[in-house]
Design an enzyme around this catalytic site. Sequence first.
Site, PDB file in Angstrom:
ATOM      1  N   ASP A  15       0.844  -1.201   0.000  1.00 23.85           N
ATOM      2  CA  ASP A  15       0.000   0.000   0.000  1.00 23.85           C
ATOM      3  C   ASP A  15       0.880   1.252   0.000  1.00 23.85           C
ATOM      4  O   ASP A  15       0.722   2.151  -0.832  1.00 23.85           O
ATOM      5  CB  ASP A  15      -0.914  -0.007   1.238  1.00 23.85           C
ATOM      6  CG  ASP A  15      -1.729  -1.280   1.330  1.00 23.85           C
ATOM      7  OD1 ASP A  15      -2.625  -1.454   0.501  1.00 23.85           O
ATOM      8  OD2 ASP A  15      -1.434  -2.115   2.205  1.00 23.85           O
ATOM      9  N   TYR A 200       6.515 -14.434   0.381  1.00 22.37           N
ATOM     10  CA  TYR A 200       5.710 -14.593   1.592  1.00 22.37           C
ATOM     11  C   TYR A 200       6.141 -15.860   2.341  1.00 22.37           C
ATOM     12  O   TYR A 200       6.883 -16.700   1.793  1.00 22.37           O
ATOM     13  CB  TYR A 200       4.217 -14.680   1.231  1.00 22.37           C
ATOM     14  CG  TYR A 200       3.687 -13.439   0.552  1.00 22.37           C
ATOM     15  CD1 TYR A 200       3.618 -12.234   1.234  1.00 22.37           C
ATOM     16  CD2 TYR A 200       3.266 -13.477  -0.777  1.00 22.37           C
ATOM     17  CE1 TYR A 200       3.128 -11.083   0.606  1.00 22.37           C
ATOM     18  CE2 TYR A 200       2.777 -12.342  -1.408  1.00 22.37           C
ATOM     19  CZ  TYR A 200       2.716 -11.149  -0.707  1.00 22.37           C
ATOM     20  OH  TYR A 200       2.246 -10.020  -1.329  1.00 22.37           O
ATOM     21  N   GLN A 261      13.565   2.264  -2.110  1.00 17.78           N
ATOM     22  CA  GLN A 261      12.865   1.784  -3.315  1.00 17.78           C
ATOM     23  C   GLN A 261      13.722   1.819  -4.597  1.00 17.78           C
ATOM     24  O   GLN A 261      13.747   0.834  -5.340  1.00 17.78           O
ATOM     25  CB  GLN A 261      11.584   2.588  -3.507  1.00 17.78           C
ATOM     26  CG  GLN A 261      10.383   1.721  -3.706  1.00 17.78           C
ATOM     27  CD  GLN A 261       9.090   2.519  -3.770  1.00 17.78           C
ATOM     28  OE1 GLN A 261       9.060   3.673  -4.166  1.00 17.78           O
ATOM     29  NE2 GLN A 261       8.010   1.893  -3.383  1.00 17.78           N
ATOM     30  N   ARG A 277       7.217 -10.614  -4.868  1.00 17.97           N
ATOM     31  CA  ARG A 277       5.871 -10.801  -4.311  1.00 17.97           C
ATOM     32  C   ARG A 277       5.104  -9.481  -4.383  1.00 17.97           C
ATOM     33  O   ARG A 277       5.705  -8.400  -4.354  1.00 17.97           O
ATOM     34  CB  ARG A 277       5.969 -11.265  -2.865  1.00 17.97           C
ATOM     35  CG  ARG A 277       6.274 -10.124  -1.922  1.00 17.97           C
ATOM     36  CD  ARG A 277       6.209 -10.521  -0.466  1.00 17.97           C
ATOM     37  NE  ARG A 277       5.966  -9.350   0.347  1.00 17.97           N
ATOM     38  CZ  ARG A 277       6.312  -9.253   1.619  1.00 17.97           C
ATOM     39  NH1 ARG A 277       6.925 -10.265   2.205  1.00 17.97           N
ATOM     40  NH2 ARG A 277       6.032  -8.156   2.299  1.00 17.97           N
ATOM     41  N   GLU A 279       1.988  -6.740  -5.955  1.00 16.20           N
ATOM     42  CA  GLU A 279       1.832  -6.104  -7.277  1.00 16.20           C
ATOM     43  C   GLU A 279       2.956  -5.128  -7.614  1.00 16.20           C
ATOM     44  O   GLU A 279       3.421  -5.071  -8.745  1.00 16.20           O
ATOM     45  CB  GLU A 279       0.509  -5.340  -7.365  1.00 16.20           C
ATOM     46  CG  GLU A 279      -0.711  -6.208  -7.492  1.00 16.20           C
ATOM     47  CD  GLU A 279      -1.292  -6.567  -6.139  1.00 16.20           C
ATOM     48  OE1 GLU A 279      -0.580  -6.460  -5.123  1.00 16.20           O
ATOM     49  OE2 GLU A 279      -2.467  -6.967  -6.107  1.00 16.20           O
ATOM     50  N   ASP A 280       3.353  -4.318  -6.620  1.00 17.48           N
ATOM     51  CA  ASP A 280       4.328  -3.291  -6.977  1.00 17.48           C
ATOM     52  C   ASP A 280       5.636  -3.926  -7.447  1.00 17.48           C
ATOM     53  O   ASP A 280       6.212  -3.522  -8.460  1.00 17.48           O
ATOM     54  CB  ASP A 280       4.599  -2.346  -5.802  1.00 17.48           C
ATOM     55  CG  ASP A 280       5.470  -1.187  -6.251  1.00 17.48           C
ATOM     56  OD1 ASP A 280       5.062  -0.466  -7.187  1.00 17.48           O
ATOM     57  OD2 ASP A 280       6.591  -1.017  -5.732  1.00 17.48           O
TER      58      ASP A 280
HETATM   59  O1  TRH Z   1       4.737  -6.083   0.495  1.00 16.54           O
HETATM   60  P1  TRH Z   1       3.853  -6.666  -0.520  1.00 16.54           P
HETATM   61  O2  TRH Z   1       3.613  -8.094  -0.369  1.00 16.54           O
HETATM   62  O3  TRH Z   1       2.480  -5.919  -0.559  1.00 16.54           O
HETATM   63  C1  TRH Z   1       1.257  -6.600  -0.673  1.00 16.54           C
HETATM   64  C2  TRH Z   1       0.644  -6.437  -2.013  1.00 16.54           C
HETATM   65  O4  TRH Z   1       0.643  -5.102  -2.438  1.00 16.54           O
HETATM   66  C3  TRH Z   1      -0.760  -6.983  -1.988  1.00 16.54           C
HETATM   67  O5  TRH Z   1      -1.418  -6.848  -3.147  1.00 16.54           O
HETATM   68  C4  TRH Z   1      -1.533  -6.268  -0.924  1.00 16.54           C
HETATM   69  O6  TRH Z   1      -2.850  -6.621  -0.960  1.00 16.54           O
HETATM   70  C5  TRH Z   1      -0.893  -6.609   0.368  1.00 16.54           C
HETATM   71  O7  TRH Z   1       0.442  -6.116   0.362  1.00 16.54           O
HETATM   72  C6  TRH Z   1      -1.642  -5.984   1.513  1.00 16.54           C
HETATM   73  O8  TRH Z   1       4.480  -6.493  -2.005  1.00 16.54           O
HETATM   74  P2  TRH Z   1       4.613  -5.248  -2.989  1.00 16.54           P
HETATM   75  O9  TRH Z   1       3.292  -4.827  -3.512  1.00 16.54           O
HETATM   76  O10 TRH Z   1       5.598  -5.607  -3.986  1.00 16.54           O
HETATM   77  O11 TRH Z   1       5.206  -4.093  -2.079  1.00 16.54           O
HETATM   78  C7  TRH Z   1       6.498  -4.124  -1.575  1.00 16.54           C
HETATM   79  C8  TRH Z   1       7.090  -2.729  -1.613  1.00 16.54           C
HETATM   80  O12 TRH Z   1       8.283  -2.683  -0.840  1.00 16.54           O
HETATM   81  C9  TRH Z   1       7.458  -2.300  -3.029  1.00 16.54           C
HETATM   82  O13 TRH Z   1       7.147  -0.942  -3.220  1.00 16.54           O
HETATM   83  C10 TRH Z   1       8.965  -2.491  -3.061  1.00 16.54           C
HETATM   84  C11 TRH Z   1       9.332  -2.151  -1.651  1.00 16.54           C
HETATM   85  N1  TRH Z   1      10.621  -2.686  -1.181  1.00 16.54           N
HETATM   86  C12 TRH Z   1      11.670  -1.809  -1.034  1.00 16.54           C
HETATM   87  O14 TRH Z   1      11.543  -0.610  -1.320  1.00 16.54           O
HETATM   88  N2  TRH Z   1      12.858  -2.302  -0.540  1.00 16.54           N
HETATM   89  C13 TRH Z   1      13.039  -3.596  -0.226  1.00 16.54           C
HETATM   90  O15 TRH Z   1      14.151  -3.990   0.212  1.00 16.54           O
HETATM   91  C14 TRH Z   1      11.942  -4.491  -0.427  1.00 16.54           C
HETATM   92  C15 TRH Z   1      12.128  -5.958  -0.102  1.00 16.54           C
HETATM   93  C16 TRH Z   1      10.741  -4.000  -0.895  1.00 16.54           C
END
Ligand code: TRH
Length: 391
Positions: A15, A200, A261, A277, A279-280
């Site tokens: 989010d 996950y 990021q 894992r 969407e982003d």
């Molecule tokens: O963390 P997520 O599993 O988020 C999920 C999904 O969005 C899912 O659809 C939602 O319903 C649920 O949360 C509640 O995965 P996602 O979407 O890839 O988000 C991870 C974010 O963290 C992404 O913006 C990348 C960032 N990130 C970093 O910036 N640095 C890091 O070292 C890592 C591992 C991730």
Amino acid sequence: MLWDVFCRVIDNFGDLGVCWRLSADLAARGQRVRLWVDDASALAWMAPEVVWATDESGREAGVGHAGVTVRRWADAEQAERVPEPGDVVIEAFGCDPPEAFLWRMNRPTPPAWVNLEYLSAEDYVERSHGLQSPVFNGPAAGLRKHFFYPGFTPRTGGLLREPDLAARQRAFTEDARLTWLRQLGVPATADCRLVSVFCYATAPLGDWLGALADEALRHQGPTRVLLTPGHATRLARAWHDLAGGERRQALILHELPALPQPEFDRLLWACHLNIVRGEDSAVRALWAGKPHIWHIYPQDDGVHADKLDAFLDHWLKGANEPLSSAVRAAWHHFNGLTQAAAGLAPALPDWRRHDSDWPQASRQASQRARAQADLVTQLQAFAAPFVTGSG
Ligand code: TRH
């Protein structure tokens, strides 16, 4: 224009990850953004440039990223603290902005109100993108909410892709890649194969690391596995403790810190195979143009299986049949959607050689997706008529 972006952190990092990318992208295009969030703690590593300061009225604000101010959600809940709303209000994933803020939005020329939805490649996205919903009750009565759906096809809102992404990727040359990896504590050489893992708790990572170790032994080349903090690191440690000596030595495991990021994006560019894992990260893996496996966020009712297949269909468009079947089998296995013999991960198509089918198809999928207008370009065009009151 001034944008108010509302974000509630439900679970995990997606989010805030999406809202931060959106805010930073808007700011890079000269927009001013207030990001209202109920739990900003992940910004400490996702966007460490943000520092918190208290203004003369006692309000806390996260500053340090040009064009973006991070605000506490609670400050939008207190009528006396709510500022004049901006030109556009983005409600991320139906998070319901506070009532006190909605009251302020309800003025003769209200801001454009856009509900940004979750990304999916399923058909309903085209049908739902752009729909409006009039509000009949409560503080926002009389206003209209507009639904904006990200997606992969021309009749959707597109994907987040910063205008300078391609230039940054070009600047990440082979020398830059190896230097960046060394700075991360990964002393990789050009011949070394790299795999990143962000997953996950339910991932069958032990099976996969075993298979990757066997592959590495066959190829007699070093394979380094770069593990994000949390589940990936924990599962890999468990595998390592139980693995036989030869397998254990075939993979060099690196436990990474949580990265900002833009550095996380570089991680995906730097590796030959990415396990991601949410969407982003799935979108970032697409932009990386490298073979990847997507661990989808599991839902109790099982609807994630259709969502996963819809993603696959887009990404594999044009790929030959053997490659499509093998990649589909790999994604399904990683997501627990197939019954495989315990301990066995399916054989992966070749991800090691730059010119083999999977890497090539990944580059093509990335190129194809770049032909579409990006999400922020589309969002600006979408909101513009409502801002001027002509929509
Ligand atoms: O963390 P997520 O599993 O988020 C999920 C999904 O969005 C899912 O659809 C939602 O319903 C649920 O949360 C509640 O995965 P996602 O979407 O890839 O988000 C991870 C974010 O963290 C992404 O913006 C990348 C960032 N990130 C970093 O910036 N640095 C890091 O070292 C890592 C591992 C991730």
